[in-house]
Design an enzyme around this catalytic site. Sequence first.
Site, PDB file in Angstrom:
ATOM      1  N   HIS A  80       0.827  -1.212   0.000  1.00  5.51           N
ATOM      2  CA  HIS A  80       0.000   0.000   0.000  1.00  5.51           C
ATOM      3  C   HIS A  80       0.860   1.260   0.000  1.00  5.51           C
ATOM      4  O   HIS A  80       0.560   2.211  -0.728  1.00  5.51           O
ATOM      5  CB  HIS A  80      -0.941   0.014   1.201  1.00  5.51           C
ATOM      6  CG  HIS A  80      -1.924  -1.105   1.199  1.00  5.51           C
ATOM      7  ND1 HIS A  80      -2.781  -1.348   2.256  1.00  5.51           N
ATOM      8  CD2 HIS A  80      -2.199  -2.070   0.279  1.00  5.51           C
ATOM      9  CE1 HIS A  80      -3.532  -2.403   1.976  1.00  5.51           C
ATOM     10  NE2 HIS A  80      -3.188  -2.864   0.796  1.00  5.51           N
ATOM     11  N   HIS A 239      -9.213  -2.406  -5.367  1.00  6.04           N
ATOM     12  CA  HIS A 239      -8.149  -2.628  -4.386  1.00  6.04           C
ATOM     13  C   HIS A 239      -7.095  -3.575  -4.939  1.00  6.04           C
ATOM     14  O   HIS A 239      -5.900  -3.404  -4.655  1.00  6.04           O
ATOM     15  CB  HIS A 239      -8.683  -3.168  -3.064  1.00  6.04           C
ATOM     16  CG  HIS A 239      -7.582  -3.318  -2.059  1.00  6.04           C
ATOM     17  ND1 HIS A 239      -7.069  -2.235  -1.361  1.00  6.04           N
ATOM     18  CD2 HIS A 239      -6.834  -4.394  -1.686  1.00  6.04           C
ATOM     19  CE1 HIS A 239      -6.073  -2.651  -0.594  1.00  6.04           C
ATOM     20  NE2 HIS A 239      -5.907  -3.960  -0.781  1.00  6.04           N
ATOM     21  N   ASP A 243      -3.125  -2.852  -5.047  1.00  5.06           N
ATOM     22  CA  ASP A 243      -2.079  -3.795  -4.644  1.00  5.06           C
ATOM     23  C   ASP A 243      -1.090  -4.041  -5.778  1.00  5.06           C
ATOM     24  O   ASP A 243       0.131  -4.054  -5.570  1.00  5.06           O
ATOM     25  CB  ASP A 243      -2.698  -5.135  -4.244  1.00  5.06           C
ATOM     26  CG  ASP A 243      -3.218  -5.159  -2.816  1.00  5.06           C
ATOM     27  OD1 ASP A 243      -2.924  -4.228  -2.044  1.00  5.06           O
ATOM     28  OD2 ASP A 243      -3.918  -6.127  -2.469  1.00  5.06           O
ATOM     29  N   HIS A 266      -0.004 -11.225  -4.906  1.00  5.04           N
ATOM     30  CA  HIS A 266       1.359 -10.760  -4.658  1.00  5.04           C
ATOM     31  C   HIS A 266       2.409 -11.702  -5.238  1.00  5.04           C
ATOM     32  O   HIS A 266       3.407 -11.252  -5.810  1.00  5.04           O
ATOM     33  CB  HIS A 266       1.582 -10.578  -3.162  1.00  5.04           C
ATOM     34  CG  HIS A 266       0.593  -9.659  -2.519  1.00  5.04           C
ATOM     35  ND1 HIS A 266       0.470  -8.336  -2.882  1.00  5.04           N
ATOM     36  CD2 HIS A 266      -0.336  -9.874  -1.545  1.00  5.04           C
ATOM     37  CE1 HIS A 266      -0.489  -7.775  -2.158  1.00  5.04           C
ATOM     38  NE2 HIS A 266      -0.992  -8.682  -1.348  1.00  5.04           N
TER      39      HIS A 266
END
Length: 307
Positions: A80, A239, A243, A266
């Site tokens: 973030h 969101h 990310d 991720h």
Amino acid sequence: MLQRTLAKSISVTGVGLHSGERVALTLHPAPENSGISFRRTDLDGEMGEQIKLTPYLINDTRLSSTIVTDKGVRVGTIEHIMSALSAYGIDNALIELNAPEIPIMDGSSLPFIYLLQDAGVVDQKAQKRFLKILKPVEIKEAGKWVRFTPYDGFKVTLTIEFDHPVFNRSSPTFEIDFAGKSYIDEIARARTFGFMHEVEMMRAHNLGLGGNLNNAIVIDDTDVLNPEGLRYPDEFVRHKILDAIGDLYIVGHPIIGAFEGYKSGHAINNALLRAVLADETAYDRVEFADSDDLPDAFHELNIRTCG
């Protein structure tokens, strides 16, 4: 276009999403060509040394993008703050914290945007470098995929997929071309999210200890539990874009290219960065001495300095 850093140091306190620990964080200006670095002020000796961020230090992606050095020093949930640094085109900064995890704040990058606004941004003398994608690069694994393709700008397109009533009420796909849209308006306010049953499971394993309705969207079997509802109708996929932008900025440069993904996360985002860097024919590092030559997606960066 020149490199940039913060005009002054600025601090904030918060709570780690997974550790539940109170965290004091300070952002400092840093010299040109130094990149983004982290330092754990709660550790002594070699463990407390400055860590220069690269994609090869992201060695834990189970719940966030987490730095794990060869000495075992951890800095978790960096995506973030990296996303906010990307939005402001910050090339060089030192981030100090006294805990193993960046504070979650409200679950979005907006508090970090406000922090950068308060600190101010200044140009430095060295030219900013961009990572320009020259050919398609794709990673596929376990029903997920992400890819870069050449594009004269920066565009992100993501699709999420969850078999749940809440997600059926909004579009699973969002595309943003930063030549015509603002990160701060369209992405920064989107919060992290999780399911109630996952929260209970994580807490049983001493994770998610700092999570609550003030810093995450929590979903039960049928609805969003947050009384204020969603900030965007499609906040979930936005969101995921927040990310992804943070994950991609770990490469250390703004990216000239298009990023697309289906059920991205991720781990696969980091794998894509490593795949690009492993193929010297896939990218080039470029500079723009004349800002008029910048792709339109990066023109907004020119107005975010305080001289």
